[in-house]
Write a protein that holds these residues in place. Structure first.
Motif, PDB file in Angstrom:
ATOM      1  N   SER A  57     -11.842  13.254  -5.192  1.00  0.00           N
ATOM      2  CA  SER A  57     -13.062  13.997  -5.464  1.00  0.00           C
ATOM      3  C   SER A  57     -14.185  14.043  -4.473  1.00  0.00           C
ATOM      4  N   LYS A  58     -15.111  14.665  -4.690  1.00  0.00           N
ATOM      5  CA  LYS A  58     -16.215  14.702  -3.701  1.00  0.00           C
ATOM      6  C   LYS A  58     -16.904  13.404  -3.576  1.00  0.00           C
ATOM      7  N   MET A  59     -16.779  12.876  -4.533  1.00  0.00           N
ATOM      8  CA  MET A  59     -17.524  11.559  -4.480  1.00  0.00           C
ATOM      9  C   MET A  59     -17.043  10.439  -3.849  1.00  0.00           C
ATOM     10  N   PHE A  60     -15.605  10.134  -4.169  1.00  0.00           N
ATOM     11  CA  PHE A  60     -14.831   9.167  -3.660  1.00  0.00           C
ATOM     12  C   PHE A  60     -13.845   9.285  -2.492  1.00  0.00           C
ATOM     13  N   THR A  61     -13.629   8.331  -1.799  1.00  0.00           N
ATOM     14  CA  THR A  61     -12.587   8.304  -0.648  1.00  0.00           C
ATOM     15  C   THR A  61     -11.701   7.152  -0.995  1.00  0.00           C
ATOM     16  N   MET A  62     -10.516   7.216  -0.647  1.00  0.00           N
ATOM     17  CA  MET A  62      -9.444   6.175  -0.837  1.00  0.00           C
ATOM     18  C   MET A  62      -8.754   6.216   0.455  1.00  0.00           C
ATOM     19  N   PHE A  63      -8.243   4.928   0.597  1.00  0.00           N
ATOM     20  CA  PHE A  63      -7.452   4.616   1.498  1.00  0.00           C
ATOM     21  C   PHE A  63      -6.457   3.734   1.332  1.00  0.00           C
ATOM     22  N   LEU A  64      -5.126   4.227   1.891  1.00  0.00           N
ATOM     23  CA  LEU A  64      -3.963   3.170   1.826  1.00  0.00           C
ATOM     24  C   LEU A  64      -3.645   2.652   3.364  1.00  0.00           C
ATOM     25  N   PHE A  65      -3.454   1.357   3.246  1.00  0.00           N
ATOM     26  CA  PHE A  65      -3.159   0.573   4.509  1.00  0.00           C
ATOM     27  C   PHE A  65      -1.839  -0.167   4.186  1.00  0.00           C
ATOM     28  N   GLN A  66      -0.931  -0.345   5.342  1.00  0.00           N
ATOM     29  CA  GLN A  66       0.156  -1.475   5.188  1.00  0.00           C
ATOM     30  C   GLN A  66      -0.313  -2.688   6.049  1.00  0.00           C
ATOM     31  N   ARG A  67       0.096  -3.629   5.630  1.00  0.00           N
ATOM     32  CA  ARG A  67       0.040  -4.918   6.590  1.00  0.00           C
ATOM     33  C   ARG A  67       1.062  -5.058   7.376  1.00  0.00           C
ATOM     34  N   ASN A  68       0.824  -5.123   8.481  1.00  0.00           N
ATOM     35  CA  ASN A  68       1.433  -5.408   9.809  1.00  0.00           C
ATOM     36  C   ASN A  68       1.670  -6.827  10.235  1.00  0.00           C
ATOM     37  N   LYS A  69       2.572  -7.106  11.153  1.00  0.00           N
ATOM     38  CA  LYS A  69       3.185  -8.368  11.467  1.00  0.00           C
ATOM     39  C   LYS A  69       1.855  -8.929  12.563  1.00  0.00           C
ATOM     40  N   GLY A  70       1.552 -10.040  12.435  1.00  0.00           N
ATOM     41  CA  GLY A  70       0.499 -10.471  13.517  1.00  0.00           C
ATOM     42  C   GLY A  70      -0.624 -11.141  12.814  1.00  0.00           C
ATOM     43  N   GLY A  71      -1.414 -11.997  13.614  1.00  0.00           N
ATOM     44  CA  GLY A  71      -2.592 -12.870  12.977  1.00  0.00           C
ATOM     45  C   GLY A  71      -3.882 -12.118  12.902  1.00  0.00           C
ATOM     46  N   ILE A  72      -4.868 -12.529  12.384  1.00  0.00           N
ATOM     47  CA  ILE A  72      -6.216 -11.855  11.976  1.00  0.00           C
ATOM     48  C   ILE A  72      -7.010 -12.457  13.302  1.00  0.00           C
ATOM     49  N   ARG A  73      -7.504 -11.631  14.229  1.00  0.00           N
ATOM     50  CA  ARG A  73      -8.351 -11.956  15.064  1.00  0.00           C
ATOM     51  C   ARG A  73      -9.781 -12.036  14.369  1.00  0.00           C
ATOM     52  N   GLU A  74     -10.685 -13.188  14.735  1.00  0.00           N
ATOM     53  CA  GLU A  74     -11.944 -13.380  14.293  1.00  0.00           C
ATOM     54  C   GLU A  74     -12.788 -12.479  14.655  1.00  0.00           C
ATOM     55  N   GLU A  75     -12.526 -12.020  15.970  1.00  0.00           N
ATOM     56  CA  GLU A  75     -13.613 -10.973  16.645  1.00  0.00           C
ATOM     57  C   GLU A  75     -13.444  -9.828  16.089  1.00  0.00           C
ATOM     58  N   ALA A  76     -12.451  -9.532  15.134  1.00  0.00           N
ATOM     59  CA  ALA A  76     -12.360  -8.015  14.490  1.00  0.00           C
ATOM     60  C   ALA A  76     -13.309  -8.020  13.490  1.00  0.00           C
ATOM     61  N   LEU A  77     -13.859  -8.876  13.000  1.00  0.00           N
ATOM     62  CA  LEU A  77     -14.868  -8.923  11.884  1.00  0.00           C
ATOM     63  C   LEU A  77     -16.120  -8.164  12.433  1.00  0.00           C
ATOM     64  N   ARG A  78     -16.332  -8.442  13.820  1.00  0.00           N
ATOM     65  CA  ARG A  78     -17.723  -7.743  14.159  1.00  0.00           C
ATOM     66  C   ARG A  78     -17.597  -6.371  14.194  1.00  0.00           C
ATOM     67  N   GLN A  79     -16.328  -5.754  14.354  1.00  0.00           N
ATOM     68  CA  GLN A  79     -16.325  -4.336  14.482  1.00  0.00           C
ATOM     69  C   GLN A  79     -16.511  -3.569  13.203  1.00  0.00           C
ATOM     70  N   PHE A  80     -16.718  -4.231  11.855  1.00  0.00           N
ATOM     71  CA  PHE A  80     -16.740  -3.328  10.945  1.00  0.00           C
ATOM     72  C   PHE A  80     -18.442  -2.965  10.959  1.00  0.00           C
ATOM     73  N   PRO A  81     -18.581  -1.531  10.433  1.00  0.00           N
ATOM     74  CA  PRO A  81     -19.797  -1.175  10.434  1.00  0.00           C
ATOM     75  C   PRO A  81     -20.377  -1.488   9.221  1.00  0.00           C
ATOM     76  N   PRO A  82     -21.925  -1.625   8.985  1.00  0.00           N
ATOM     77  CA  PRO A  82     -22.701  -1.926   7.518  1.00  0.00           C
ATOM     78  C   PRO A  82     -22.186  -0.631   6.821  1.00  0.00           C
ATOM     79  N   LEU A  83     -21.857  -0.852   5.545  1.00  0.00           N
ATOM     80  CA  LEU A  83     -21.649   0.237   4.493  1.00  0.00           C
ATOM     81  C   LEU A  83     -23.024   0.581   3.790  1.00  0.00           C
ATOM     82  N   LYS A  84     -23.307   1.892   3.626  1.00  0.00           N
ATOM     83  CA  LYS A  84     -24.448   2.091   3.143  1.00  0.00           C
ATOM     84  C   LYS A  84     -24.611   1.777   1.557  1.00  0.00           C
ATOM     85  N   PRO A  85     -25.740   1.115   0.883  1.00  0.00           N
ATOM     86  CA  PRO A  85     -25.608   0.876  -0.491  1.00  0.00           C
ATOM     87  C   PRO A  85     -25.511   2.209  -1.241  1.00  0.00           C
ATOM     88  N   CYS A  86     -25.490   2.306  -2.433  1.00  0.00           N
ATOM     89  CA  CYS A  86     -25.434   3.382  -3.286  1.00  0.00           C
ATOM     90  C   CYS A  86     -25.750   3.290  -4.851  1.00  0.00           C
TER      91      CYS A  86
END
Length: 283
Positions: free
Chosen positions: A254-283
């Protein structure tokens, strides 16, 4: 002196008795003054007016007061919901957990307001996710991060394994915890779900936790309010991919919502990746 004193007392007593008698006489006498006549007329007119008030008007007054009371109560509930909603968006998951543990009623007030909000939605994300999961029968073990009323578990728990997590448990199959730190082992889930639950300032930690608990080849489903990703959702998608997820699909039910579908790939989780997330606006 004694005789004089008694005489004075008798005289005072006689005068008092005379005054009382005069007052009683004046009170019992009908007054002919214009002021008194006017006062009596106003009383009679008032009584007559009250008697002549239509019963329908009296009956109508009660529902009107009840409606006003309901409107006021609705406004107060709305104000409480907005305040709690703001707190959840502007605090960490740990702080939100402490707030709910100190006063679990806050959880109930919030979700009562949330249910009221959904009544006006043409699409309810949790219901969309349930339909989606039913078409993917290989996703047998589900993790619902920030489950709220646990709609997914209610719909699927008799045919799938559903782990439901939220700040407060109001149902026996819901685990109370901070969703940035859930009590599951690595690679436990076939799919992790976030249905309007990326609320805290540390929401990237919750996605990282999904990455830890979802097996290789498993799925990550996220549904959020579209406006939260402005001005660019690409940064959000890129950050998820940096945690080891591959983007399979992005759509707007709908115009109000966005949905995402991801698949988990092989590989570890890099801590520095957390800093790449943008702040999400409150609603």
């Amino acid at each position: 002196k004694v005789d004089g004193g008694n005489h004075a007392n008798r005289s005072t007593s006689d005068n008092s008795a005379t005054n009382v008698a005069a007052a009683e006489h004046n009170f019992s006498e009908p007054s002919n003054s214009i002021g008194d006549q006017g006062e009596r007329k106003r009383k009679v007119d008032g009584e007559s007016s009250a008697e002549n008030t239509p019963k329908s008007a009296k009956v109508a007054a009660a529902p009107s007061r009840a409606r006003n009371s309901l409107v006021l109560d609705e406004k107060l509930r709305g104000a409480r919901f907005r305040y709690i909603n703001e707190q959840l968006y502007t605090t960490s998951g740990d702080d939100a957990l402490k707030m709910m543990q100190e006063d679990p009623v806050i959880f109930d007030v919030y979700h009562e307001g949330y249910r009221s909000q959904t009544q006006g939605w043409s699409v309810v994300p949790a219901q969309e996710i349930i339909r989606m999961l039913r078409t993917h029968k290989n996703l047998r073990v589900i993790g619902d991060f920030g489950c709220g009323d646990a709609q997914i578990a209610e719909a699927l728990r008799h045919e799938r394994t559903v782990h439901s997590f939220d700040l407060v448990s109001r149902k026996p199959f819901v685990t109370a915890c901070d969703i940035t730190d859930i009590p599951l082992k690595n690679d436990t889930l076939d799919v992790a779900v976030f249905s309007l639950s990326l609320m805290g300032t540390d929401y990237p930690m919750a996605i990282k936790e999904a990455g830890r608990t979802v097996r290789k080849g498993g799925k990550l489903i996220i549904a959020e309010v579209t406006s939260r990703f402005q001005p660019s959702r690409e940064k959000f998608v890129s950050a998820c991919e940096s945690l080891g997820f591959h983007t399979e699909r992005i759509w707007e039910p709908s115009k109000m919502f966005t949905m995402f579908l991801f698949q988990r790939n092989k590989g570890g989780i890099r801590e520095e990746a957390l800093r790449q997330f943008p702040p999400l606006k409150p609603c």
